[in-house]
Design a protein around this motif. Structure first.
Motif: not given
Length: 131
Positions: A105-123
């Motif tokens: 579950g940790n692996t999936i959640i942290f991959a999801t958090i990383l994906g969030f910042f990769l998708v929505f992190g650009s300006n």
């Protein structure tokens, strides 16, 4: 429309990760809720990076001390989230099967958090900073 698909897939990933965490706690074989303490790490994980994004002016700097510190603190939080269930299992507080489910579950959640910042992190127009 690509933002909506990304948001739906990220929410699906988060739900799957939380399902593994709950299975590690609530299955009748394990029946201990100590692994739920990793929820604090899920909440704390993006905080240093979000604070550093607000504080720094990311113009041309190849490296910034504030950003590097935020990445270091985030790495410490992630490693702690993976270490806590292992420590619990070594101390016989939880079973090893529950530890495996929580680490999955940790692996999936942290991959999801990383994906969030990769998708929505650009300006650009569709950014998390507008929220």
């Amino acid at each position: 429309m690509a933002g909506i698909k990304a948001l739906i897939s990220l929410s699906f990933g988060g739900a799957i990760g939380l399902m593994f965490l709950m299975l590690g706690c609530a299955l009748p074989v394990y029946d201990k809720y100590w692994p739920l303490f990793v929820l604090f790490f899920y909440i704390l994980c993006p905080v240093p990076y979000c604070i550093s994004r607000r504080v720094i002016d990311d113009t041309d700097a190849a490296s910034n001390a504030c950003k590097e510190l935020a990445i270091f603190l985030t790495t410490g939080i992630v490693v702690s989230a993976f270490g806590l269930p292992i420590i619990f299992a070594r101390a016989d507080v939880i079973e090893w099967g529950a530890c495996a489910l929580v680490v999955t579950g940790n692996t999936i959640i942290f991959a999801t958090i990383l994906g969030f910042f990769l998708v929505f992190g650009s300006n650009d127009d569709f950014s998390w900073q507008q929220w």
